[in-house]
Structures are given as structure tokens and as C-alpha cells.
Design a protein around this motif. Structure first.
Motif, PDB file in Angstrom:
ATOM      1  N   LEU A  84       0.835  -1.212   0.000  1.00 21.19           N
ATOM      2  CA  LEU A  84       0.000   0.000   0.000  1.00 21.19           C
ATOM      3  C   LEU A  84       0.865   1.255   0.000  1.00 21.19           C
ATOM      4  O   LEU A  84       0.654   2.175  -0.793  1.00 21.19           O
ATOM      5  N   VAL A  85       1.850   1.272   0.869  1.00 29.20           N
ATOM      6  CA  VAL A  85       2.733   2.432   0.973  1.00 29.20           C
ATOM      7  C   VAL A  85       3.531   2.615  -0.318  1.00 29.20           C
ATOM      8  O   VAL A  85       3.704   3.738  -0.801  1.00 29.20           O
ATOM      9  N   ASN A  86       3.988   1.521  -0.895  1.00 36.18           N
ATOM     10  CA  ASN A  86       4.740   1.640  -2.145  1.00 36.18           C
ATOM     11  C   ASN A  86       3.863   2.143  -3.277  1.00 36.18           C
ATOM     12  O   ASN A  86       4.343   2.778  -4.209  1.00 36.18           O
ATOM     13  N   ILE A  87       2.577   1.870  -3.196  1.00 35.34           N
ATOM     14  CA  ILE A  87       1.699   2.330  -4.260  1.00 35.34           C
ATOM     15  C   ILE A  87       1.245   3.769  -4.057  1.00 35.34           C
ATOM     16  O   ILE A  87       1.243   4.555  -4.999  1.00 35.34           O
ATOM     17  N   ILE A  88       0.889   4.140  -2.840  1.00 32.50           N
ATOM     18  CA  ILE A  88       0.327   5.485  -2.719  1.00 32.50           C
ATOM     19  C   ILE A  88       1.129   6.482  -1.900  1.00 32.50           C
ATOM     20  O   ILE A  88       0.653   7.578  -1.641  1.00 32.50           O
ATOM     21  N   ASP A  89       2.330   6.125  -1.491  1.00 30.34           N
ATOM     22  CA  ASP A  89       3.262   7.124  -0.963  1.00 30.34           C
ATOM     23  C   ASP A  89       2.687   7.940   0.192  1.00 30.34           C
ATOM     24  O   ASP A  89       2.387   9.119   0.060  1.00 30.34           O
ATOM     25  N   LEU A  90       2.577   7.296   1.321  1.00 33.95           N
ATOM     26  CA  LEU A  90       1.905   7.900   2.472  1.00 33.95           C
ATOM     27  C   LEU A  90       2.848   8.613   3.434  1.00 33.95           C
ATOM     28  O   LEU A  90       4.029   8.305   3.499  1.00 33.95           O
ATOM     29  N   ASP A  91       2.295   9.533   4.195  1.00 35.54           N
ATOM     30  CA  ASP A  91       3.007  10.128   5.330  1.00 35.54           C
ATOM     31  C   ASP A  91       2.687   9.390   6.625  1.00 35.54           C
ATOM     32  O   ASP A  91       3.559   9.154   7.450  1.00 35.54           O
ATOM     33  N   HIS A  92       1.405   9.104   6.796  1.00 35.29           N
ATOM     34  CA  HIS A  92       0.960   8.530   8.065  1.00 35.29           C
ATOM     35  C   HIS A  92       0.033   7.355   7.845  1.00 35.29           C
ATOM     36  O   HIS A  92      -0.656   7.277   6.838  1.00 35.29           O
TER      37      HIS A  92
END
Lengths: 400, 400
Positions: free
Chosen positions: A321-329
Motif C-alpha cells: 500500500l505504501v509503495n503504491i500510494i506514498d503515504l506520510d501517516h
DNA sequence: GGCCTTTCTTCGGTGGCTAAATAAAGCAAT
DNA sequence: ATTGCTTTATTTAGCCACCGAAGAAAGGCC
């Protein structure tokens, strides 16, 4: 270029989330002039949603007036509709829960009967509260996806299969008299997190919501991301083993099969059958998972291993998920995290910190939702408040 | 509530993508009045980016004037910067490639030397074209991520590790005199796809870009989604087996290890070593992958199996992508799809149609990019054109 | 030609904003 | 107490992008 969302709504958002705040500060933060803020605030005062509460400390000149949200001016009702149980909350403008009611899930009841029951229970809940009925702006419904948001129908939730043809918002609206909106439970939880100011505006974050299923809600710069049909963030059906076992959803190796409450319970049952752990199972997923969680935190090593295993698998899906949508939190919410949230937070933080591609560029923070178990219901309540008072949207903006 | 992006830019977008179009139609599509459109069009005519090209057929009254983009009024330069090779394209306002130059990748050359070479090559390319230098609006650079877009630096691309400290856009800007912007190659490809009108506005779609790595660019309603730090869509590092082999990125079982060109080549080498296939390998990934692809489409069963296997794994990662961000369309771009795109399209379409959670609600279309191999370079060129002529953004909009 | 239709432009007017001037409310020095 | 200074809040005039309505232009049809 204009910003999305009304300036009035933005000002209200700031007054709500940044606590007592002066007009000057609002002007600084928004970039609008003091004159404009002055006018917007006048309207908010006239609407009754904001009040002036004394003066701030003087800084050499005229002291600034402190503006605060007027919590009791508007209320929103939210319901987290689940197969095992449903929760109503009534929240004021500050996001404080002033009424709460947990009821059984539909069980054998058909949608029509259950919705009638919901309307009755809600009426009782509201009767017991000393609030002006006219100040209630609407009813938000959080449900497991997939949903058809426009139609207001839960179309494909495996645990609520009987509801796929039922006009949920239309019926609830008819029975309660409130305007109703339906959204994904994870999305509602994410919105609630933003609404309560626990997440700085301007950041991209996701809520990971685990009830009996697993979902993710994505909030981008204060605005919910709904994708093309509001069925964003089906994290539970991200595969962690593409050649793994088939999931009822049609995919293979879905993380829900490894990390979801049902999976944890199934393994705990196996362990119990072979005498490895001493637990009683009720057949109600939420209760059984809570039992395993309770065992885990009270030091049962096998139960702890099961929870940690679940956390690891979930973390692995979250890395994708993080690799796909580049999250902060990242914010964890939902009943499954009630007892063992800390274990999940620790594990996810660790694995994301070790495996996410952008880990050298930014730190993805992971923490529990400030709203705990009621995150989805509260989020649903804030949804209607937001829609009424500070509408904004990515979806409704069309380029052509 | 205002829309994002200038209306002038939106009008220009429509004139470009919807071909010859009249003022009345523009008014209908945008929802603006004819009066407003008339004024906007006057400005566009004055800017020289649009021309009136005769009258449309009469519908009983005064015939409508046909408006068309003036392709030769502005040009954008784009470069797809890769480890094995780089490609320059010069595109006019209509998105037509009017100049193209492929050069070797950096190889042993350091960033400073390679950038000097790029500037020289670009100068020659432009000299050979009969265009007004002043009409070139800028230089867009597409590179494999992770990148730091603000700083204009490729910070973490494994294949361009030496570039992680190099001020790429600053240097190229100094050497060429053009304003430079850097973006992810997959994002650039996605933007190029939108720019060329091949994707209806208002839809959510992603490009899947496979060069030597695998990335995804996400376009939401005509606007690129950049996440928190422009490192969105690292599809190659979505895991398809969370307990699988370690990837240099730190994660485990990344789809790139199964589906990426390097993986396909490695397996082909094994097959060649054991005599299963007769291929020569150059050591340059792009060329070697092309050789396997060529063998696959000319009927070599083992090569075909390798490609199909790659397509299946890629499709499995795409299912996770679709489940997370709820797409309408998927577009394949990049050199790896040059020969065998049809195989990938077929496989991905099939697997997504069978496994994506929302498959009953909507059909996710899958097709090759209209821009083929040059998608990233062309996308980079359109990036600067768009930034100059119809700026829009999700990222720069801050709520507070 | 006269009349109708459709396209395009011109002309006030409005809403949301700005910049600048003004009013209001405090402190401090005299 | 009065004057001056600072900071906050409001008023005023004006800008900008847009709208609605009316008018001008360009065709077809009788």
C-alpha cells in the motif's frame, strides 16, 4: 487557480481543529486576507457554529478575539453497520461523542427488518439525549465494501450478502427523516481521524481498518480519495501470495486469509483442538478474536504468536500500500485493534520502516486512531457534518 | 466551489483533445457560458496556440467556427532517462513527435559528464529541426524512481545509484537554458496518455510502465496523483509473495523479481544454458528482453511461457493495485511491451477480470498506450507543455 | 427582400476576493 | 488624562472571473 472546498468550510475546519484561534491566525494559515476572514467569521457566528470566547493575550496592541467551535450547534449521527454488531454514535461539532449505542448485527434478520430496528433504536437514542432534533444534520452509514455510494447500497460485502439489492440509504432516510450517506467503513474511519485534528492537514495518510474484514481509507490533503467508484482501499484483498489459496473474493492469497480475524480465530481453534491453548469460542468473530487478543496480552505465548503473525502479514500488505500510494501517516482503527493495537503498531512500524521503498526519504508514522473502536461510526457522523458544513471533494470536480 | 486549474487551460485541453471543436460545444462541455468561452478563446487565439479553421456545417443558422490547436505554436522537450539508454523527443502542442533521438545510457559515465552529453545531443537535435527556439517551453525529464521532485534529483533508483546526489534539473537547466522538471517515468507516461486524449477525462486510470523496472502512474480526473512525495506507484515493489526472496529494495517477493525484464532474462539464460532455447545475450537488459520477446512472438514455446509467466505475475500485482485504488482504465507503456504488449494485455485483462474485487461493479479496461515505447519521453514533454499552458495540480493545493 | 435560426460578442451585474483606509482596543511614556 | 504607538477588526472601493440578457453577425428559407 482556486482551491477546492469553500473558504468558509476551510475556516471552520481550522477553528475546529486548531482550537481557540484568532482571525489573524486564520488569515495567516489560509493565506486569505484579514478582511475576508472577518467576513467569513461573521457568517459562521451568524450560523451559530462558532463563538467568540474572550480575548487572547495582548501582544502590544488590541488583543485578538479567540474563536472556538460551538460544539452543541450541530450534531451528526453515524452508524457502523456490521454483520456481528452495529454501533450508533451521536457526535457534536467538536467530534465529541455525546451518545452511543451498540446493538446486535442483523443476524437472521433481513435488511428491511433490521433497518426498521435501526430506526427505532436511533429514535430512542436521540430521545434520551437533550439536544435539538433540528440541529442533527444527517445520518452517516459506514459499512464494509464494496458499496455503491451513489445508490446507497451495500453491493458486495461477503458478510452482508443479503443487502446487495437493498436500498439502504433510501429506506433509512424514509424511516428516520434524516438525509443519509453511505460510505466504506475504512474511509469513514480515515475521515474521522482527520476531522478530529489528529492528523495535520496537508498530509497524505491512510487508515487501516480491521473489523472482521480489512480495509483502508485514504485521505489526501484533507479530502477523501474515493477512486472511480468509492471502492478504494480494499486492503484485505491485496495478495501476499499470488499463488496462495483462493479467497472467496476471487483473488488468491489475500492478506485477509492470513491476517484477518477469521484467520486468527481459525488457527486458534486448531490450537485449542490440539490442546495448545485453552479458549472458548462463541462463533461470533468479534468476540472470538477479542478472546484470542486477550490471551495474547495476558501473556499466552501461542496466542501472542498468532497475533504477531497476523500483524506481520498485515504489515506486508501495508508495505505494498505504501509503495503504491506514498503515504506520510498510517492510522489503525477498528475493533480488532482494541486490545492488541500496540502489537500491530509496533510490528507494522518495524516492517514498513524496513521494507518500504521510500523509507530513506520519509518516515511513515504508524499509530492507533484517536477514535479507537468507534472510529468508523464516529467517522460516519463526521461525514455528514463535513458534507453540511465544509463540503469538499475530489470526485465531483470534473475537468470537462 | 471552484474547479482546479484555469478555465483557459481546460478550454485548451478540450480543443487539443476533442479535435476541431466549436465554441458552443466547449460551452456545453465545460458548463461555462458561451460568453465566457468566447473571451477565453479570444485569449487563446491571441496567444497563438489556437486557430480558427473554417466553419462547421450549418445547422440552420450561423455556422459555428471550428477551433483547432495550433500545433507549431509551442514545443516541449522530453527525455526518458534510463540506465541502458535515453530517449529525447520534441513534441508539438498536438503531442506529435517532431524530433526524436535515442542515445546510450550513462554506462560508465558519471552524472556530470552524461548530463553534458545530454545537453549537447539535445542542442544538435533542436538544430536539426526547423522550429523557433523561443517556442520551446521547457524540458521534462522522466526517470525511474524514487525521485525527489522538488529538488530535481533521482534519489534512489537502483539502476542510477550514482545520481542520488546529483542536482539533475539544476544542471540540465543551466546547460540547456530550459526550465526543467523531473518526474517518475510511469507518471510521465500516464500524463502523456491523458494529453493525447486517448483516455476520457474524468476517469481514474493508471499507466503500468515497464522499462527495466516496473512502475505505475496514476491519473485521477486529468490530474496526476503524486502522493506525499511524488513516489507513488512503485508497482514493481508490490509483493506477490511476502515470504518470498529478498529484493534489493528491502522488501520480499517483489513482483519485479518475478515479472520484470531482469527476471525474464535470468530465466531465459538458465534455459539457454540447459539448451532449452537458443538465444544470445548481450548483457544489456533492454536488448536481451527484446530478444526473448521476439522469440516468444515467433512461436518459441519456452520463450512464450516465460513472457506469459511474467504477464501473470504482473497481473497479480495489478489486481492489488486495482483493489487499492479502484481504477477505470489501465494502460501499458514502456519498452518492455514493445513486442509482446498484446500478450500482457490479454493476460492482465483476463486475470483482473477474474480476480479484482470490484469486477462485478465495473469493467477495468486494459490496453496498450497509444504512445508505445516513447510514452515516458513524450509524457515528459507534455508535462512541461501542460505546466505552461494548462497548469493544474492536486499537490500544490493546501487546505491549510 | 424579409424572417427565422444559430453563433458569437457586448454589456451590465454579481460573488468572492484583495488592498488600503479607517475604527477600535489595548499599552506606555509623558 | 492625553498623546502616541501597536495590533486587531471592519469598512470601502476595486479587481477578476464569471453569468444572464440583449444585441450583432452570418447563414438558410420563403
Amino acid at each position: 487557480m482556486r482551491r477546492r472546498g469553500s473558504s468558509k468550510g476551510r475556516a471552520l475546519d481550522l477553528i475546529r481543529s486548531q482550537g481557540p484561534i484568532s482571525r489573524v491566525e486564520l488569515a495567516e494559515i489560509t493565506g486569505l486576507t484579514q478582511a475576508t476572514i472577518s467576513n467569513l467569521v461573521r457568517e459562521l457566528l451568524a450560523d451559530g457554529v462558532v463563538s467568540e470566547t474572550g480575548r487572547g493575550e495582548s501582544s502590544g496592541g488590541k488583543p485578538r478575539m479567540r474563536l472556538e467551535i460551538n460544539p452543541a450547534s450541530r450534531f451528526g449521527v453515524g452508524v457502523d453497520l456490521g454483520a456481528d454488531s452495529s454501533t450508533f454514535v451521536v457526535a457534536d461539532l467538536a467530534g465529541t461523542i455525546i451518545g452511543r449505542l451498540g446493538i446486535d448485527g442483523p443476524g437472521a434478520l433481513g435488511p428491511a427488518d433490521y433497518v426498521r430496528r435501526m430506526a427505532d433504536d436511533l429514535a430512542h437514542l436521540l430521545d434520551g439525549l437533550d439536544i435539538d432534533r433540528a440541529a442533527v444534520v444527517g445520518l452517516g452509514i459506514a459499512a464494509p465494501g464494496p458499496i455503491d455510494r451513489e445508490a446507497g447500497v451495500i453491493v458486495g460485502a461477503p458478510s452482508l450478502a443479503a443487502w446487495s439489492e437493498f436500498p439502504l440509504t433510501a429506506e433509512l432516510s424514509r424511516l428516520t427523516g434524516f438525509s443519509c450517506v453511505l460510505d466504506n467503513d475504512a474511509t469513514a474511519a480515515a475521515l474521522g481521524e482527520f476531522w478530529l485534528g489528529a492528523t495535520e492537514v496537508g498530509s497524505t495518510y491512510a487508515s487501516v481498518y480491521m473489523g472482521t474484514g480489512i480495509g483502508a481509507g485514504i485521505v489526501f490533503d484533507g479530502t477523501v480519495y474515493r477512486g472511480s467508484r468509492s471502492n478504494v482501499g480494499e486492503l484485505g484483498h491485496v495478495s501476499v501470495d499470488a499463488r496462495g489459496p483462493e479467497c472467496p473474493c476471487g483473488n488468491r492469497g489475500c492478506v485477509e486469509l492470513y491476517a484477518g480475524p477469521h484467520a486468527v480465530i481459525a488457527r486458534a481453534r486448531e490450537a485449542a483442538a490440539s490442546g495448545g491453548i485453552d479458549l472458548e469460542f462463541t462463533g461470533v468473530a468479534a468476540a472470538d478474536f477479542a478472546a484470542v487478543a486477550e490471551a495474547a496480552i495476558t501473556g499466552h505465548p501461542l496466542a501472542l504468536a498468532l497475533i504477531e503473525d497476523s500483524a506481520e502479514y498485515l504489515a506486508e500488505a501495508i508495505v505494498s500500500l505504501v509503495n503504491i500510494i506514498d503515504l506520510d501517516h498510517l492510522v489503525l482503527a477498528g475493533s480488532a485493534f482494541e486490545k492488541v493495537g500496540a502489537i500491530y503498531v509496533r510490528t507494522i512500524q518495524h516492517i514498513v520502516g524496513e521494507r518500504a521503498l521510500s523509507r530513506h526519504l520519509q518516515h511513515v508514522s504508524v499509530r492507533m486512531s484517536v477514535n479507537g473502536t468507534d472510529a468508523a461510526a464516529l467517522g460516519a457522523a463526521t461525514m455528514v457534518l463535513q458534507e453540511q458544513l465544509s463540503p469538499r471533494s475530489l470526485q465531483s470536480v470534473t475537468l470537462a
